[in-house]
Scaffold this active site. Structure first.
Site, PDB file in Angstrom:
ATOM      1  N   GLU A   1       0.815  -1.208   0.000  1.00  0.00           N
ATOM      2  CA  GLU A   1       0.000   0.000   0.000  1.00  0.00           C
ATOM      3  C   GLU A   1       0.852   1.263   0.000  1.00  0.00           C
ATOM      4  O   GLU A   1       0.517   2.255  -0.666  1.00  0.00           O
ATOM      5  CB  GLU A   1      -0.928   0.004   1.225  1.00  0.00           C
ATOM      6  CG  GLU A   1      -1.906  -1.157   1.279  1.00  0.00           C
ATOM      7  CD  GLU A   1      -1.371  -2.358   2.043  1.00  0.00           C
ATOM      8  OE1 GLU A   1      -2.162  -3.053   2.677  1.00  0.00           O
ATOM      9  OE2 GLU A   1      -0.136  -2.599   2.015  1.00  0.00           O
TER      10      GLU A   1
ATOM     11  N   CYS B   1      -2.584  -3.718   7.212  1.00  0.00           N
ATOM     12  CA  CYS B   1      -2.248  -3.882   8.626  1.00  0.00           C
ATOM     13  C   CYS B   1      -2.652  -2.639   9.418  1.00  0.00           C
ATOM     14  O   CYS B   1      -2.739  -1.525   8.893  1.00  0.00           O
ATOM     15  CB  CYS B   1      -0.756  -4.154   8.791  1.00  0.00           C
ATOM     16  SG  CYS B   1       0.315  -2.813   8.211  1.00  0.00           S
TER      17      CYS B   1
ATOM     18  N   GLU C   1      12.416 -32.435   1.016  1.00  0.00           N
ATOM     19  CA  GLU C   1      13.225 -33.145   0.014  1.00  0.00           C
ATOM     20  C   GLU C   1      13.917 -34.289   0.732  1.00  0.00           C
ATOM     21  O   GLU C   1      14.923 -34.085   1.405  1.00  0.00           O
ATOM     22  CB  GLU C   1      14.269 -32.207  -0.610  1.00  0.00           C
ATOM     23  CG  GLU C   1      13.707 -31.143  -1.522  1.00  0.00           C
ATOM     24  CD  GLU C   1      14.800 -30.499  -2.363  1.00  0.00           C
ATOM     25  OE1 GLU C   1      15.528 -31.232  -3.058  1.00  0.00           O
ATOM     26  OE2 GLU C   1      14.925 -29.264  -2.322  1.00  0.00           O
TER      27      GLU C   1
ATOM     28  N   GLY D   1      13.961 -38.964   1.466  1.00  0.00           N
ATOM     29  CA  GLY D   1      13.757 -40.312   0.973  1.00  0.00           C
ATOM     30  C   GLY D   1      12.450 -40.907   1.441  1.00  0.00           C
ATOM     31  O   GLY D   1      11.612 -40.243   2.075  1.00  0.00           O
TER      32      GLY D   1
END
Length: 403
Positions: free
Chosen positions: A61, A84, A312, A314
């Site tokens: 803004e 805000c 990320e 296994g």
């Protein structure tokens, strides 16, 4: 010939769509703040626009008001998130709109931040500004899934990234996995890392791949107008037994590496890891005797202000996160290749023996990425998921909370 007057109320969706487009320019730079865009319209024409460019700098803004100057008086502001009303690193935007003479504010969605949560809207209305809420709300929610999740549920939005073969395998039996997918898919992964607050992995992924878990700017091709944050995402390694090698590459990379382990586990090993550059945090044990994953996510939200976490890892940690209901979205990159039955699977999900036990997914998008495909999917609806966040917000609108 004079340019015809265009009534701005005729195209409200177009103005808000423009604000959303502007907000996306901050997708890699505003963390932990939300991505926000603002468009000021007067007599059917844009007189100012802006977006939140970087954390600590002026909000959307304020940028739009500076561009508009005196033309902001009597204008309508289209903002993707409630302005805000509190004093943070910058001043309250709702008050700035009032002081600039803006007469109408259209808000895509209410701010879930308890410090705001309707106060900005109330401030505007008390000052005589007309306010409406809910225009293109779904799009606004999708822009900030992590911020909404953190503020509404006290944990980050978790996005799982995995690369797999056409037969659903992620690595050879030995652990070798580089590379399954092509360069275009790996470039998309870099974008996922760049937008994330943290990258979460298991210690075995570090042991087998020695992954750096960093954003590599040279591999990124950002759209025009978008920038990259100077910081690296926080690296988080789940390591219940403190097996992380002291020579791990992630400990030598710029940025921070957080190692989540069990409380009071091997203090001497912990000290050596800290000397090597790790930040070791003790977490409670879950039912399986390993790090409590829900507690870890709560820690990341509260102590690290993590909005979006990229998982990320296994099959073991991925399966545990899925079983715990802690995965909100999956980005699955599928390569046109076969690795065979002895290669490693996508998820380790012990105990599944009946079709009734299968884990259902909702596929939201499938598209080609170079020679590979990317599947965007989400686990079936559950409380606190990204899917139900949107439904909860729509329910509030229906009840008149967001007018």
């Amino acid at each position: 010939m004079a340019e015809p007057f265009i009534e701005e109320h005729t195209f409200p969706e177009a103005w808000m769509a423009r604000a959303l487009t502007l907000a996306r320019r901050g997708r890699y730079t505003t963390d932990p703040n939300p991505r926000v865009g603002c468009v000021l319209v007067k007599e059917g024409r844009v007189v100012g626009e802006g977006w939140h460019e970087r954390v600590g700098e002026p909000h959307a803004e304020i940028h739009a008001l500076r561009v508009a100057g005196d033309a902001a008086r009597g204008a309508t502001a289209y903002v993707t998130l409630e302005p805000c009303a509190h004093q943070g690193r910058t001043g309250p935007c709702a008050l700035a709109l009032v002081e600039a003479g803006v007469t109408r504010v259209v808000v895509a969605m209410q701010d879930p931040n308890p410090q705001v949560a309707g106060r900005g809207i109330a401030l505007l209305r008390d000052a005589g500004v007309e306010v409406s809420v809910g225009l293109l709300e779904e799009e606004a929610l999708a822009l900030n899934p992590g911020f909404v999740m953190r503020m509404s549920h006290g944990r980050p939005f978790v996005r799982l990234k995995m690369a797999m073969s056409l037969d659903g395998r992620t690595a050879m039996r030995s652990g070798e996995s580089q590379w399954i997918t092509g360069p275009q898919a790996r470039r998309e992964v870099q974008r996922l890392r760049a937008r994330s607050s943290a990258i979460l992995t298991g210690v075995e992924s570090i042991i087998f791949d020695n992954a750096r878990l960093t954003v590599r700017p040279e591999q990124l091709e950002l759209p025009e107008g978008e920038a990259l944050a100077a910081r690296q995402p926080l690296r988080v390694v789940v390591d219940s037994r403190l097996r992380l090698p002291l020579a791990a590459a992630c400990l030598r990379e710029p940025g921070r590496t957080l190692v989540a382990t069990l409380e009071d586990h091997e203090p001497e090993r912990r000290e050596r890891l800290e000397e090597a550059g790790a930040e070791v945090v003790a977490m409670p044990a879950g039912a399986d005797g390993r790090v409590d994953l829900d507690a870890l996510l709560q820690h990341l939200a509260e102590m690290e202000q993590a909005n979006e976490v990229l998982l990320e890892t296994g099959a073991t940690l991925a399966g545990a996160m899925l079983e715990a209901g802690l995965i909100d979205e999956m980005q699955l990159f599928v390569a046109p290749t076969l690795l065979g039955g002895e290669a490693r699977p996508l998820f380790e999900l012990p105990g599944l023996s009946l079709m009734a036990q299968q884990k259902g997914l909702e596929v939201h998008d499938i598209r080609a990425v170079g020679q590979d495909w990317r599947i965007t999917a989400r686990p079936r609806r559950r409380t606190g998921s990204a899917v139900t966040l949107g439904e909860e917000r729509r329910g509030q609108v229906a009840e008149g909370v967001l007018r």
